[in-house]
Write a protein that holds these residues in place. Structure first.
Motif, PDB file in Angstrom:
ATOM      1  N   LEU A  62       0.716  -1.343  -0.055  1.00  0.00           N
ATOM      2  CA  LEU A  62       0.154  -0.023  -0.233  1.00  0.00           C
ATOM      3  C   LEU A  62       0.736   1.281   0.089  1.00  0.00           C
ATOM      4  O   LEU A  62       0.518   2.052  -0.652  1.00  0.00           O
ATOM      5  CB  LEU A  62      -0.972  -0.123   1.496  1.00  0.00           C
ATOM      6  CG  LEU A  62      -2.008  -0.975   1.205  1.00  0.00           C
ATOM      7  CD1 LEU A  62      -2.909  -1.190   2.394  1.00  0.00           C
ATOM      8  CD2 LEU A  62      -2.987  -0.915   0.086  1.00  0.00           C
ATOM      9  N   VAL A  66      -0.035   4.112  -2.857  1.00  0.00           N
ATOM     10  CA  VAL A  66      -0.657   5.739  -2.363  1.00  0.00           C
ATOM     11  C   VAL A  66      -0.130   6.631  -3.438  1.00  0.00           C
ATOM     12  O   VAL A  66       0.963   7.071  -3.801  1.00  0.00           O
ATOM     13  CB  VAL A  66      -0.240   5.866  -1.020  1.00  0.00           C
ATOM     14  CG1 VAL A  66      -0.837   7.497  -0.835  1.00  0.00           C
ATOM     15  CG2 VAL A  66      -0.733   4.926  -0.082  1.00  0.00           C
ATOM     16  N   TYR A  68       0.882   9.833  -3.465  1.00  0.00           N
ATOM     17  CA  TYR A  68       1.172  10.948  -2.702  1.00  0.00           C
ATOM     18  C   TYR A  68       1.102  12.206  -3.291  1.00  0.00           C
ATOM     19  O   TYR A  68       1.563  12.436  -4.478  1.00  0.00           O
ATOM     20  CB  TYR A  68       2.524  10.684  -2.025  1.00  0.00           C
ATOM     21  CG  TYR A  68       2.757   9.392  -1.402  1.00  0.00           C
ATOM     22  CD1 TYR A  68       2.047   9.321   0.021  1.00  0.00           C
ATOM     23  CD2 TYR A  68       3.397   8.412  -1.856  1.00  0.00           C
ATOM     24  CE1 TYR A  68       2.361   8.100   0.732  1.00  0.00           C
ATOM     25  CE2 TYR A  68       3.739   7.161  -1.339  1.00  0.00           C
ATOM     26  CZ  TYR A  68       3.100   6.986   0.161  1.00  0.00           C
ATOM     27  OH  TYR A  68       3.452   5.967   0.670  1.00  0.00           O
ATOM     28  N   GLU A  76      -2.510  10.588   7.281  1.00  0.00           N
ATOM     29  CA  GLU A  76      -2.734   9.116   7.398  1.00  0.00           C
ATOM     30  C   GLU A  76      -3.432   8.950   8.912  1.00  0.00           C
ATOM     31  O   GLU A  76      -2.890   9.249   9.905  1.00  0.00           O
ATOM     32  CB  GLU A  76      -1.481   8.383   7.596  1.00  0.00           C
ATOM     33  CG  GLU A  76      -1.518   7.009   7.646  1.00  0.00           C
ATOM     34  CD  GLU A  76      -0.476   5.910   7.706  1.00  0.00           C
ATOM     35  OE1 GLU A  76      -0.527   4.824   7.321  1.00  0.00           O
ATOM     36  OE2 GLU A  76       0.721   6.499   7.845  1.00  0.00           O
ATOM     37  N   ILE A  84       4.239   4.746   6.203  1.00  0.00           N
ATOM     38  CA  ILE A  84       3.416   5.388   5.127  1.00  0.00           C
ATOM     39  C   ILE A  84       3.560   6.819   5.349  1.00  0.00           C
ATOM     40  O   ILE A  84       3.826   7.421   4.287  1.00  0.00           O
ATOM     41  CB  ILE A  84       2.064   4.694   4.826  1.00  0.00           C
ATOM     42  CG1 ILE A  84       1.972   3.359   4.529  1.00  0.00           C
ATOM     43  CG2 ILE A  84       1.183   5.974   4.104  1.00  0.00           C
ATOM     44  CD1 ILE A  84       0.733   2.571   4.413  1.00  0.00           C
ATOM     45  N   THR A 141      -4.696  14.924   0.597  1.00  0.00           N
ATOM     46  CA  THR A 141      -5.080  13.392   0.536  1.00  0.00           C
ATOM     47  C   THR A 141      -5.129  12.936   2.007  1.00  0.00           C
ATOM     48  O   THR A 141      -4.394  13.186   2.822  1.00  0.00           O
ATOM     49  CB  THR A 141      -3.915  12.634  -0.137  1.00  0.00           C
ATOM     50  OG1 THR A 141      -3.598  13.171  -1.328  1.00  0.00           O
ATOM     51  CG2 THR A 141      -4.066  11.312  -0.449  1.00  0.00           C
ATOM     52  N   PHE A 143      -5.572   9.072   3.925  1.00  0.00           N
ATOM     53  CA  PHE A 143      -5.709   7.809   3.570  1.00  0.00           C
ATOM     54  C   PHE A 143      -5.663   6.947   4.997  1.00  0.00           C
ATOM     55  O   PHE A 143      -5.058   7.301   6.004  1.00  0.00           O
ATOM     56  CB  PHE A 143      -4.153   7.208   3.076  1.00  0.00           C
ATOM     57  CG  PHE A 143      -4.054   5.745   2.919  1.00  0.00           C
ATOM     58  CD1 PHE A 143      -4.490   5.128   2.084  1.00  0.00           C
ATOM     59  CD2 PHE A 143      -2.825   5.261   3.894  1.00  0.00           C
ATOM     60  CE1 PHE A 143      -4.055   3.930   2.032  1.00  0.00           C
ATOM     61  CE2 PHE A 143      -2.840   3.946   3.699  1.00  0.00           C
ATOM     62  CZ  PHE A 143      -3.479   3.157   2.760  1.00  0.00           C
ATOM     63  N   ASN A 145      -5.208   2.658   5.818  1.00  0.00           N
ATOM     64  CA  ASN A 145      -4.962   1.328   5.615  1.00  0.00           C
ATOM     65  C   ASN A 145      -5.941   0.584   6.662  1.00  0.00           C
ATOM     66  O   ASN A 145      -5.406   0.411   7.818  1.00  0.00           O
ATOM     67  CB  ASN A 145      -3.477   0.767   5.899  1.00  0.00           C
ATOM     68  CG  ASN A 145      -3.611  -0.771   5.601  1.00  0.00           C
ATOM     69  OD1 ASN A 145      -4.290  -1.465   5.317  1.00  0.00           O
ATOM     70  ND2 ASN A 145      -2.369  -1.058   6.179  1.00  0.00           N
ATOM     71  N   LEU A 191      -8.853   8.214   0.564  1.00  0.00           N
ATOM     72  CA  LEU A 191      -8.344   6.814  -0.313  1.00  0.00           C
ATOM     73  C   LEU A 191      -8.575   6.017   0.995  1.00  0.00           C
ATOM     74  O   LEU A 191      -8.520   6.517   2.219  1.00  0.00           O
ATOM     75  CB  LEU A 191      -6.886   7.003  -0.623  1.00  0.00           C
ATOM     76  CG  LEU A 191      -6.583   7.899  -1.623  1.00  0.00           C
ATOM     77  CD1 LEU A 191      -4.945   8.013  -1.787  1.00  0.00           C
ATOM     78  CD2 LEU A 191      -7.145   7.546  -3.061  1.00  0.00           C
ATOM     79  N   GLY A 193      -7.110   1.863   1.973  1.00  0.00           N
ATOM     80  CA  GLY A 193      -6.252   0.657   1.493  1.00  0.00           C
ATOM     81  C   GLY A 193      -7.142  -0.359   2.204  1.00  0.00           C
ATOM     82  O   GLY A 193      -7.217  -0.334   3.239  1.00  0.00           O
ATOM     83  N   MET A 233      -6.215  -0.506  -3.525  1.00  0.00           N
ATOM     84  CA  MET A 233      -6.550   0.896  -3.249  1.00  0.00           C
ATOM     85  C   MET A 233      -7.426   1.454  -3.861  1.00  0.00           C
ATOM     86  O   MET A 233      -8.021   1.403  -5.025  1.00  0.00           O
ATOM     87  CB  MET A 233      -5.260   1.682  -3.980  1.00  0.00           C
ATOM     88  CG  MET A 233      -5.022   2.996  -3.485  1.00  0.00           C
ATOM     89  SD  MET A 233      -5.031   3.547  -1.885  1.00  0.00           S
ATOM     90  CE  MET A 233      -3.325   2.787  -1.375  1.00  0.00           C
ATOM     91  N   GLU A 235     -10.639   4.581  -3.782  1.00  0.00           N
ATOM     92  CA  GLU A 235     -10.757   6.110  -3.799  1.00  0.00           C
ATOM     93  C   GLU A 235     -12.366   6.407  -3.583  1.00  0.00           C
ATOM     94  O   GLU A 235     -13.272   5.662  -4.266  1.00  0.00           O
ATOM     95  CB  GLU A 235     -10.345   6.792  -4.866  1.00  0.00           C
ATOM     96  CG  GLU A 235     -10.481   8.542  -4.709  1.00  0.00           C
ATOM     97  CD  GLU A 235      -9.621   9.227  -5.695  1.00  0.00           C
ATOM     98  OE1 GLU A 235      -9.812  10.550  -5.558  1.00  0.00           O
ATOM     99  OE2 GLU A 235      -9.085   8.625  -6.583  1.00  0.00           O
TER     100      GLU A 235
END
Length: 239
Positions: A62, A66, A68, A76, A84, A141, A143, A145, A191, A193, A233, A235
């Motif tokens: 992942l 990503v 970035y 995150e 990450i 962004t 994100f 996981n 996003l 994951g 991944m 979105e």
């Protein structure tokens, strides 16, 4: 590496929660765990009580998937060891915020940001989802996981590490989706994951309830010790 259509993504592989719980206990008290590990061509510190980033290929895969926002800001959720978040800073993000409900994970992320010389660009905050953020915090962004293993509401999360792999009723993912709009910059990307251990049908329903639709950006298949794992991944977009 593959780019399947939405119809190819089932995410219905079932995992025994007790098997996962045994792995968690080992991560908490196993005397054989090292103080560092190698991933993505770099050495990383590992603190006891933090989910080791090499128990599966998830973090490596992942982190490589990503998109970035170079020159932008990155958030995150659930940073764990900080791989990450630190990779985001090393990939050109000028501002990175890492959140985790596990205080040991925050200390681990701080240590790895220092180790790789990006402390000036990475802040790590102890947070239950977005609670530690200021109302004005916005990111290009966001994100996470997410914890893949679905368990029913009421499943006991007896340690901080349980939140790394279990999301009872997908309540955590529902909070993630519902609260993201308050912290996304204009044109920002949300996003998620996950892997084929997740329940895609349930995730789609959660997204629907928050006015979002799920798009598959990429998938990667990896041969691991027990079986072939497939990572996704995703979105989220307004409907």
């Amino acid at each position: 590496m593959t780019d399947p259509t939405e119809e190819d993504v089932t995410m219905t592989f079932k995992e025994d929660p007790e098997t996962v719980a045994r792995t968690l206990r080992h991560a908490l008290v196993g005397d054989d765990l090292p103080d560092s590990f190698t991933l993505l061509g770099r050495e990383w510190s590992l603190h006891r009580g933090v989910w080791p980033s090499t128990l599966s290929a998830a973090t490596e895969v992942l982190a490589s998937m990503v998109p970035y926002p170079e020159g932008g800001s990155f958030l995150e959720v659930g940073c764990g060891t900080g791989v990450i978040a630190v990779t985001a800073a090393l990939s050109g993000c000028t501002s990175v915020t890492a959140l985790d409900i596990n205080e040991k994970a925050i200390a681990n992320t701080v240590a790895n940001a220092e180790r790789h010389g990006v402390s000036d660009r990475v802040r790590a905050l102890h947070s239950d989802m977005y609670t530690a953020l200021a109302p004005t915090d916005r990111f290009d962004t966001i994100f996470w996981n997410v914890p893949w293993t679905y368990v029913e509401d009421g499943y006991a999360l007896s340690t901080d590490l349980h939140t790394a792999v279990f999301d009872p009723g997908y309540r955590g993912q529902a909070r993630y989706l519902a609260g993201a709009h308050e912290h996304l910059a204009d044109g920002g990307r949300l996003l998620l994951g996950t892997a084929d251990l997740g329940d895609r049908e349930r995730l789609d329903a959660v997204a629907e309830q928050t006015g979002l639709r799920v798009e598959l950006l990429r998938s990667v298949r990896r041969i691991e010790e027990v079986r072939v794992m497939e990572y996704y991944m995703l979105e989220l977009h307004p409907k």
